[in-house]
Design a protein around this motif. Sequence first.
Motif, mmCIF file in Angstrom:
data_model
loop_
_atom_site.group_PDB
_atom_site.id
_atom_site.type_symbol
_atom_site.label_atom_id
_atom_site.label_comp_id
_atom_site.label_asym_id
_atom_site.label_seq_id
_atom_site.Cartn_x
_atom_site.Cartn_y
_atom_site.Cartn_z
ATOM 1 N N ALA A 1 0.832 -1.208 0.000
ATOM 2 C CA ALA A 1 0.000 0.000 0.000
ATOM 3 C C ALA A 1 0.867 1.258 0.000
ATOM 4 C CB ALA A 1 -0.928 -0.010 1.209
ATOM 5 N N PHE A 2 1.997 1.200 0.704
ATOM 6 C CA PHE A 2 2.867 2.363 0.807
ATOM 7 C C PHE A 2 3.551 2.674 -0.529
ATOM 8 C CE2 PHE A 2 6.494 4.384 3.521
ATOM 9 C CZ PHE A 2 6.026 5.640 3.191
ATOM 10 N N MET A 3 3.904 1.639 -1.291
ATOM 11 C CA MET A 3 4.483 1.868 -2.613
ATOM 12 C C MET A 3 3.515 2.654 -3.497
ATOM 13 S SD MET A 3 6.518 -1.691 -3.438
ATOM 14 C CE MET A 3 7.001 -1.198 -5.098
ATOM 15 N N TYR B 1 3.298 6.379 -2.097
ATOM 16 C CA TYR B 1 4.474 7.169 -2.461
ATOM 17 C C TYR B 1 4.441 7.547 -3.943
ATOM 18 C CZ TYR B 1 9.043 8.188 -4.308
ATOM 19 O OH TYR B 1 10.054 8.778 -5.005
ATOM 20 N N ALA B 2 4.129 6.582 -4.796
ATOM 21 C CA ALA B 2 4.119 6.850 -6.234
ATOM 22 C C ALA B 2 3.145 7.966 -6.579
ATOM 23 C CB ALA B 2 3.772 5.578 -7.006
ATOM 24 N N PHE B 3 1.979 7.966 -5.961
ATOM 25 C CA PHE B 3 0.968 8.986 -6.219
ATOM 26 C C PHE B 3 1.515 10.376 -5.908
ATOM 27 C CE2 PHE B 3 -2.969 11.370 -5.400
ATOM 28 C CZ PHE B 3 -3.750 10.960 -6.465
ATOM 29 N N ALA B 4 2.181 10.496 -4.753
ATOM 30 C CA ALA B 4 2.719 11.798 -4.346
ATOM 31 C C ALA B 4 3.897 12.218 -5.214
ATOM 32 C CB ALA B 4 3.143 11.739 -2.871
ATOM 33 N N LEU C 1 2.182 4.305 -12.848
ATOM 34 C CA LEU C 1 3.296 3.891 -11.987
ATOM 35 C C LEU C 1 2.834 2.904 -10.921
ATOM 36 C CD1 LEU C 1 6.276 4.779 -12.180
ATOM 37 C CD2 LEU C 1 4.767 6.356 -13.348
ATOM 38 N N ILE C 2 1.648 3.124 -10.378
ATOM 39 C CA ILE C 2 1.142 2.223 -9.335
ATOM 40 C C ILE C 2 0.867 0.840 -9.914
ATOM 41 C CG2 ILE C 2 -0.741 1.842 -7.698
ATOM 42 C CD1 ILE C 2 -0.941 4.899 -7.437
ATOM 43 N N LEU C 3 0.371 0.775 -11.155
ATOM 44 C CA LEU C 3 0.157 -0.516 -11.802
ATOM 45 C C LEU C 3 1.483 -1.244 -12.010
ATOM 46 C CD1 LEU C 3 -2.537 0.490 -14.467
ATOM 47 C CD2 LEU C 3 -2.890 -0.857 -12.384
ATOM 48 N N MET D 1 10.926 -5.579 -4.027
ATOM 49 C CA MET D 1 11.691 -4.433 -4.516
ATOM 50 C C MET D 1 12.073 -3.512 -3.363
ATOM 51 S SD MET D 1 10.907 -1.800 -7.655
ATOM 52 C CE MET D 1 12.245 -0.785 -8.328
ATOM 53 N N ASN D 2 13.344 -3.141 -3.321
ATOM 54 C CA ASN D 2 13.853 -2.220 -2.320
ATOM 55 C C ASN D 2 13.076 -0.895 -2.416
ATOM 56 O OD1 ASN D 2 15.355 -0.596 -0.624
ATOM 57 N ND2 ASN D 2 17.242 -0.741 -1.801
ATOM 58 N N PHE D 3 12.579 -0.410 -1.281
ATOM 59 C CA PHE D 3 11.749 0.794 -1.313
ATOM 60 C C PHE D 3 12.545 2.005 -1.802
ATOM 61 C CE2 PHE D 3 9.170 4.295 0.239
ATOM 62 C CZ PHE D 3 7.890 3.859 -0.049
ATOM 63 N N LEU D 4 13.829 2.082 -1.459
ATOM 64 C CA LEU D 4 14.648 3.192 -1.939
ATOM 65 C C LEU D 4 14.799 3.139 -3.457
ATOM 66 C CD1 LEU D 4 17.474 3.356 0.765
ATOM 67 C CD2 LEU D 4 15.468 4.845 0.530
ATOM 68 N N ALA D 5 14.921 1.928 -3.984
ATOM 69 C CA ALA D 5 14.990 1.776 -5.441
ATOM 70 C C ALA D 5 13.682 2.213 -6.083
ATOM 71 C CB ALA D 5 15.302 0.321 -5.793
ATOM 72 N N TRP D 6 12.560 1.891 -5.444
ATOM 73 C CA TRP D 6 11.250 2.316 -5.943
ATOM 74 C C TRP D 6 11.124 3.837 -5.929
ATOM 75 C CZ3 TRP D 6 7.457 1.085 -8.890
ATOM 76 C CH2 TRP D 6 6.180 1.626 -8.746
ATOM 77 N N MET D 7 11.694 4.470 -4.902
ATOM 78 C CA MET D 7 11.642 5.926 -4.809
ATOM 79 C C MET D 7 12.387 6.585 -5.967
ATOM 80 S SD MET D 7 12.080 6.579 -0.697
ATOM 81 C CE MET D 7 11.883 8.361 -0.861
#
Length: 476
Positions: free
Chosen positions: A57-59, A62-65, A126-128, A137-143
């Motif tokens: 849910a957090f991924m 974050y993507a939305f913002a 991006l969310i899809l 996936m590493n969250f920092l990499a996702w950021m």
Amino acid sequence: MEFPKNLLPDGASPEWMNKADNAWQITAATLVGLQSVPGLMILYGGMVKKKWAVNSAFMALYAFAAVLVCWVGWGFRMAFGDALVDFWGKPAVALDEKFLLEQAFLGYFPNSTMVLFQFMFAAITLILIGGAVLGRMNFLAWMLFVPLWLTFSYTIGAYSIWCPDGWLAKLGVIDFAGGYVIHLSAGVAGFTAAYWVGPRSDKDRERFPPNNILLMLAGAGLLWMGWTGFNGGAPYAASTVSSFAALNTHVCAATSLITWLVLDIAIFGKPSVVGAVQGMITGLVCITPAAGVVQCWAAILMGIISGSIPWYTMMILHHKIKLLRYVDDTFAVFHTHAIAGSLGGILTGFFAVPKLSRLFFSVADWEKYIGLAYGLQTGRTSAGFHQMAVQLVGIAFIVCLNIVTTSLICLFIKLIVPLRMSEEELDIGDDAVHGEEAYALWDDGQRFDNSKLNSIYDVDEFTSNFSKTASELQMV
């Protein structure tokens, strides 16, 4: 006869603006936003294994913002602004009042409305993609991935197909509301990213049950209902075409869901709730490039096709092709979005009705937008085959674009931070990654150890302070 005062033009309502169109476009944007936040947040959070509910849910959150900040900073103008090359716009901000209050390049509303509406489309893409790499996936990499992919992939696809100056737009590709720009792109990019990130842990790949099916259904319901704005907002007007597109959308989704359900019962003997959600999604994706330019009976046929072919590729073919087995696409985004989006684009090239194309595109050369079926019927066979060829060219471009750009982005990120979580994080999940758990109140009679990251007091200290305060109040 005079107009009512509220319809008279003034400084905030210029003569070129249609208040009804503007109101509908903002409403449609909000509906699309609700598909992401909270729709896909809830869908992802309920559909994953319990230990990944927070991370998933957090991924999405974050993507939305992150997309919004990048979109107003440079993304919108790269997708819909002045040409840099035939497939890309020049980066520029969409922040100053002069630009935001001017009339949009299409529609009778200001640029601010267009920026908002198109942001919602960019964010959900991006969310899809995130749905393919959940659970490792590493969250920092996702950021890092989100702004890079938006900049170097999404804006190219959007400009090429949706911007009037884009080369595929000039060629005549029909993508009513994002079957190519959003869904095919997300499916291919998600599958490619999943390849580079690597698979989930062996335990998670072997068993990955939804932690909350009712929550998953709530998210799916928001996704479905939000599609009224997704496809209904594509004409940029509160018109007959927007209503027509919305009806076709729901008809196709319902037909696809039922088709998937029937196949599950016929082959596996049980009606699957998760399967029904997948069928709903493939129907929504398939109709998206065609929603306002095909007949309602064609939407039913498209629903049957989108509920059966992706079902076959996911449930049967997936286990026979080595590459599909090797790449760990968590939510099968390749099947539900890449396959279904491609089907939608091809079927659009077959079923597109000239009259409906004229109503939607409203351009002098509208006659070129003719499906093969109507080309054969009216003797314009070459025009029909041309439209089908153009649709295939669009698919090829989006596929190649996203394989290349997504691979380069993942390889670049890998030089900075690991793409994949550590083995400890993969084993523990949310608590190791974020210091938080989705359902962490009580467990086997033991009091939950509050997260160090988000707790001011531990439980005993809180209880002691609460009792002390209560005593002081009684004395007063």
